[in-house]
Design an enzyme around this catalytic site. Structure first.
Site, short mmCIF file in Angstrom:
data_model
loop_
_atom_site.label_atom_id
_atom_site.label_comp_id
_atom_site.label_asym_id
_atom_site.label_seq_id
_atom_site.Cartn_x
_atom_site.Cartn_y
_atom_site.Cartn_z
N HIS A 54 -42.19 -16.18 29.69
CA HIS A 54 -42.29 -14.75 29.98
C HIS A 54 -43.10 -14.56 31.25
O HIS A 54 -43.60 -15.53 31.82
CB HIS A 54 -42.88 -13.95 28.81
CG HIS A 54 -44.30 -14.30 28.43
ND1 HIS A 54 -44.68 -15.53 27.98
CD2 HIS A 54 -45.43 -13.54 28.43
CE1 HIS A 54 -45.98 -15.53 27.70
NE2 HIS A 54 -46.46 -14.33 27.97
N HIS A 56 -46.01 -13.05 32.10
CA HIS A 56 -47.46 -12.84 32.20
C HIS A 56 -48.10 -13.86 33.12
O HIS A 56 -47.73 -15.03 33.14
CB HIS A 56 -48.12 -12.88 30.81
CG HIS A 56 -47.88 -11.62 30.03
ND1 HIS A 56 -48.00 -11.55 28.65
CD2 HIS A 56 -47.55 -10.36 30.44
CE1 HIS A 56 -47.74 -10.31 28.25
NE2 HIS A 56 -47.47 -9.58 29.31
N ASP A 58 -50.74 -15.56 33.17
CA ASP A 58 -51.30 -16.83 32.69
C ASP A 58 -50.21 -17.82 32.28
O ASP A 58 -50.52 -18.92 31.81
CB ASP A 58 -52.29 -16.58 31.52
CG ASP A 58 -51.65 -15.91 30.32
OD1 ASP A 58 -50.86 -14.96 30.51
OD2 ASP A 58 -51.93 -16.35 29.19
N HIS A 59 -48.94 -17.45 32.49
CA HIS A 59 -47.83 -18.37 32.21
C HIS A 59 -47.03 -18.71 33.47
O HIS A 59 -46.30 -19.68 33.50
CB HIS A 59 -46.91 -17.80 31.13
CG HIS A 59 -47.65 -17.60 29.83
ND1 HIS A 59 -47.52 -18.44 28.76
CD2 HIS A 59 -48.60 -16.69 29.47
CE1 HIS A 59 -48.34 -18.05 27.79
NE2 HIS A 59 -49.01 -16.99 28.21
N HIS A 113 -43.35 -9.59 22.29
CA HIS A 113 -44.56 -9.74 23.11
C HIS A 113 -44.27 -9.11 24.48
O HIS A 113 -45.04 -8.30 24.97
CB HIS A 113 -44.90 -11.22 23.23
CG HIS A 113 -46.10 -11.51 24.09
ND1 HIS A 113 -47.36 -11.07 23.78
CD2 HIS A 113 -46.22 -12.20 25.24
CE1 HIS A 113 -48.21 -11.48 24.72
NE2 HIS A 113 -47.55 -12.17 25.62
N ASP A 130 -46.01 -17.05 24.13
CA ASP A 130 -46.92 -16.18 23.37
C ASP A 130 -46.21 -15.45 22.23
O ASP A 130 -46.74 -14.48 21.70
CB ASP A 130 -47.55 -15.13 24.29
CG ASP A 130 -48.59 -15.73 25.22
OD1 ASP A 130 -48.87 -16.93 25.09
OD2 ASP A 130 -49.09 -15.00 26.10
N HIS A 169 -51.11 -20.93 23.60
CA HIS A 169 -52.57 -20.81 23.66
C HIS A 169 -53.24 -21.54 22.50
O HIS A 169 -52.72 -21.53 21.38
CB HIS A 169 -53.02 -19.33 23.55
CG HIS A 169 -52.74 -18.51 24.76
ND1 HIS A 169 -53.64 -18.36 25.79
CD2 HIS A 169 -51.64 -17.79 25.11
CE1 HIS A 169 -53.12 -17.56 26.72
NE2 HIS A 169 -51.90 -17.21 26.34
FE FE Z 1 -50.54 -15.85 27.42
ZN ZN Z 2 -48.36 -13.35 27.36
#
Ligand code: FE
Ligand code: ZN
Length: 257
Positions: A54, A56, A58-59, A113, A130, A169
């Site tokens: 996805h 985001h 942090d990915h 998500h 996530d 995570h």
């Molecule tokens: Fe994440």
């Molecule tokens: Zn995420």
């Protein structure tokens, strides 16, 4: 296919997937480029592909630098994430196949998500980002509880029980404490807490889990559990919740746990 877990940022996981025959590799969710490049080099493989679950940050945080270092990289994400995933040049739609070296895989579109969230499947392994964590699930940012329920319980939940789940995570310990608060009598949860505490005390990670273990310990896959229903009914006042309402209530409780 060999899988190497690459810890990134504070508690993110990227995964390097290696085709043992061709030594070509793909990376799932590179939060940052450097730790990925280091592992690629150490293993003497050729990185060909980025697989984003996805959009985001942090990915996808490492996409830009990885593509700058290697402009031929294929960058996969869901077609609906066009414009949100840096460097994306492969826009997955239903039925598409993913391949690198001699490895072939598929994907599931599991919104909830985010609207473009997907999981990648390579034989008996799934990379869920996530959407599904060990003993938990992601927050519902762009979907409805009904969508997230369906994504987790049916789209991912229909895979075979021995499927290994590689998640995004290291939240497992906290997730299990929450799970236990809903089901204090569930011995499987206590067993898993002991296992996870041991792993973490040795500096090890809790990824992957299996669908079988999740069905026994993850409250978001256990909306039918009579013990969970008893706990959330006390907190919710409604006593005949549908599965989706139970799911929504568990998610709300987790949001403020
Ligand atoms: Fe994440
Ligand atoms: Zn995420």
């Amino acid at each position: 296919m060999e899988i190497i877990t690459i810890p990134c940022l504070k508690d993110n996981f990227a995964y390097l997937l290696i085709c043992k025959k061709s030594l070509e590799a793909a990376v799932v969710d590179p939060s940052e480029a450097f730790p990925v490049q280091k592992i690629v080099k150490q293993n003497g493989v050729k990185l060909k592909t980025i697989l984003n679950t996805h959009h985001h940050w942090d990915h996808v945080g490492g996409n830009k630098d990885l593509v700058a270092a290697n402009p031929d990289l294929l960058v996969f994400g869901h077609e609906s994430d066009r414009g949100r995933i840096p460097g994306q040049n492969k826009f997955l739609k239903k039925g598409d196949i993913i391949s690198f070296g001699e490895v072939k895989g598929s994907f599931i579109h599991n919104p909830g998500h985010t609207s473009g969230a997907i999981s990648y499947i390579f034989s008996k392994t799934v990379f869920t980002g996530d959407t599904l964590f060990a003993a938990g699930c992601g927050r519902i940012f762009e979907g409805t509880p009904a969508q997230m329920f369906n994504s987790i319980n049916f789209l991912i939940g229909q895979l075979s029980d021995d499927t290994e789940i590689y998640f995004g995570h290291e939240y497992t310990e906290n997730n299990l404490i929450f799970a236990k608060s809903l089901e204090p009598l569930n011995l499987e949860i206590q067993k898993k807490i002991n296992k996870v505490k041991y792993l973490r005390s040795k500096g090890k990670y809790t990824t992957p889990t299996t669908l079988k273990e999740e069905k026994k310990t993850n409250p978001f896959l256990r909306c039918d559990s009579s013990e969970i229903r008893k706990t959330i009914t006390l907190k919710n006042s409604k006593n005949s919740l549908s599965k989706i309402q139970a799911f929504e209530t568990i998610r709300e409780l987790k949001d403020c746990f």
